[in-house]
Design an enzyme around this catalytic site. Structure first.
Site: not given
Ligand code: GP9
Ligand code: MN
Length: 637
Positions: A474-475, A299
């Site tokens: 995000d991914h 993220t």
């Molecule tokens: C945690 C959320 C999740 O605050 O952003 O993170 P990720 O594991 O998807 O990087």
């Molecule tokens: Mn994420």
């Protein structure tokens, strides 16, 4: 007979050798069955079997440095550490499909918070990883006093010589298989396949030290090198420049949302009805060939790339490793245009080092867990559920001075994709038999609902008309470990081509009055900054950025992913398997057809890394100082 056994059990060399064999066998089994290393031929099978031996002999042999009386203890400690390193990698791999690196370890705060995820990643059979450790401890305890690790100098020499021989044989064979193994920093799986986990960590440590020294030795002319590369590239501008000038911006990070889910149905029901309508709205620009560029920082990497139009790093999360850098991020740029910026997120502020990084990016305000009412009823998995998160955010966003540039980070659709309330379950699971994949659709459905309620609330609150909404996945949420189930879901075998195509995430720009359409231009998160800033009418010509405006007509179709994969309008190149495909048909092509784009990707990734590792943007101020005063637009007369 008993006496002979007894004597054997007191023999230090015997103890050492048995332990070596145990750890060797355990490591081999873990390498072979817990990691998905894609062994291509029998030589690679042999290398994988050989690879733990050298490092085990070497590291366990270090116990001989200790005085005789302390040797057994030192030996057991080293054995424990190596077992722990192996085990930690196995658990980490289950989710991240990757190996632990030192920069990731430094984010220990994140590990501590994994909670539910970590538990669900472990199983009862994991205890098997510790059977040998316990057995050796019991053995040492039973023979306390009589068992000593003292061997003749000659024997010690033979042990180290064997270690050296095994390591150099390994290196030789690895080099034959892959000539640039040690320089191709982004390919961790390849490294582990050919050199093993223990050597990987040794290599990683050296690389980390190297990175740290980069900053110290970086010089301002390296920035000139980056600049001259960027000016040799086309930087087209769209006709939409300034179309959304002065509007508020609401960015929404959609956790783990991949593009294949748009229009996907489970038992005849849409998984994302809100997004499906939104992408067809007359005021929506929807990019359906848009990829994520994220690496280990997940993220936070997406946040980094979107804010800066720079690539995240090949190892670790740049949010953690380089939060002290100088940046020229979107919130900071918009501040000069009178914008107020804020981030909204229902998790702890220290996760991904956000509390430190956000001010560095120029954010004015960070609403995190402590600003929300978070209870066991309204949270699941990582924290506050998306629906209450958006609900509670309304009063906060209304309090912001306008125009605002804000980011909302959703959370519920995160691995292991769990819901804890019947009310939140709005769609059936799929039934591939792979729990992760099957649950994925339910949490996605829930997140889609939360977006719908948020949009309604924004309309009711009168915050809709003057705002541009930017949604991005995000991914990936489903890793390669689930290819079997994903083949069932997508109806096609997942080859490297399909795997790369699965890295597409939705990218949606919506604003009342915006002339909408679906765009199949190839782009990625790196293009978000110039695209948004151009829409807002902010000049970015002089900015150091690797992305281009997605709305520019003569823009080059291009997405470079962090693992070295490249996608253009013609080709899809998978960085891991190094295979080249025809983008339209998915047919595999001669590798050489992709050579030019692979080269370009390497150049770009290397320059971006150099920029971040060397903290080169700090030299921008010097450049400013060098300019004649009349050049400065902000000069007060
Ligand atoms: C945690 C959320 C999740 O605050 O952003 O993170 P990720 O594991 O998807 O990087
Ligand atoms: Mn994420």
């Amino acid at each position: 007979m008993n006496k002979r056994v007894d004597r054997l059990l007191q023999n230090g060399l015997f103890f050492f050798l048995i332990a070596t064999v145990l750890l060797w066998a355990k490591s081999y089994l873990a390498f072979r069955f817990s990691f998905n290393l894609d062994l291509e031929n029998t030589t690679q099978e042999y290398i994988l079997a050989l690879t733990p031996l050298g490092s085990i002999l070497f590291f366990l042999g270090l116990s001989f440095i200790f005085p005789k009386a302390k040797r057994i203890k030192a030996f057991l400690t080293l054995y424990f550490i190596m077992s722990f390193v192996l085990f930690a990698n196995v658990v980490y791999y289950r989710f991240f499909n990757d190996f632990i690196t030192i920069p990731v370890l430094m984010q220990y705060k994140n590990f501590a918070q994994l909670g539910g995820s970590a538990k669900s990643l472990m199983s009862f059979t994991d205890l098997l990883f510790w059977v040998d450790v316990v057995a050796l401890m019991v053995w040492a305890r039973m023979k306390k006093g009589t068992l000593t690790l003292s061997v003749k100098k000659r024997t010690m020499g033979a042990l180290f010589a064997t270690a050296l021989l095994a390591i150099s044989l390994n290196l030789n064979m690895a080099n034959d298989e892959r000539s640039e193994l040690l320089t191709r920093t982004f390919d961790r799986a390849m490294f582990v396949k050919l050199m093993g986990v223990y050597n990987f960590h040794l290599y990683d440590s050296i690389m980390t030290a190297n990175t740290q020294s980069h900053r110290v030795f970086a010089e301002s002319d390296e920035l000139t090198e980056v600049r001259s590369y960027l000016s040799s590239q086309k930087d087209p501008k769209s006709e939409n420049f300034g179309e959304l000038e002065g509007k508020n911006v609401v960015l929404i990070s959609m956790e783990s949302l991949q593009n294949f889910i748009i229009d996907y149905k489970v038992n005849g029901k849409e998984v994302t009805p809100f997004l499906n309508d939104l992408v067809r709205d007359k005021n929506t620009l929807y990019f359906n060939n848009f990829y994520h560029n994220t690496g280990q920082g997940k993220t936070s990497d997406a946040e980094f790339t979107i804010a800066n139009s720079l690539y995240p790093l090949p190892r670790g999360a740049v949010f953690t490793t380089n939060a002290g850098n100088e940046f020229n991020a979107t919130p900071e740029i918009l501040k000069e245009k009178g914008y107020t910026s804020a981030v909204f997120h229902g998790n702890n502020d220290s996760f991904w080092n956000r509390d430190v990084m956000y001010p560095a990016l120029g954010y004015d305000r960070f609403f995190s867990k402590k600003d929300y009412n978070v209870t066991t009823e309204n949270s699941v998995n990582y924290g506050l559920k998306d629906i209450p998160f958006f609900k509670q955010s309304m009063s906060k966003i209304k309090g912001l001075e306008k125009p605002y540039y804000t980011k909302f980070i959703t959370l519920t659709h995160h691995y292991p994709f769990v819901l804890n309330d019947e009310e939140d379950v709005m769609i059936d699971r799929t039934n591939t038999g792979d729990g992760t994949v099957d649950r994925y659709f339910q949490t996605a459905r829930y997140m889609d609902k939360s977006l719908e309620t948020f949009m309604e609330d924004m309309k009711k609150a009168g915050e809709y008309e003057d705002t541009v909404f930017v949604f991005y996945g995000d991914h990936y949420g489903i890793s390669e470990n689930h290819n079997r189930a994903m083949a069932e879901i997508t109806g096609t075998e997942i080859r490297p081509f399909e795997h790369t195509q699965l890295q597409r995430v939705p990218f949606i720009i919506h604003s009342p009055g915006l002339e909408g359409k679906t765009m199949d231009t190839v782009g990625s998160q790196i293009d978000v900054k110039p695209t948004i800033l151009n829409l807002l009418g902010v000049e970015t010509e002089d900015d150091i950025q690797f992305g281009t405006d997605l709305l520019a007509k003569d823009r080059e179709d291009l997405a470079i992913l962090r693992d070295g994969s490249v996608i253009t309008d013609k080709y899809v190149y998978d960085g891991e398997s190094e295979k080249c495909y025809d983008k339209a048909t998915g047919q595999e092509l001669e590798g050489s057809e992709c050579d030019t784009i692979v080269q370009k990707a390497q150049t770009e990734l290397n320059l971006s890394d150099k920029l971040v590792y060397g903290d080169l943007l700090r030299f921008l101020d010097d450049e400013e100082e060098d300019k004649p005063l009349t050049d400065s637009p902000n000069e007060e007369k």
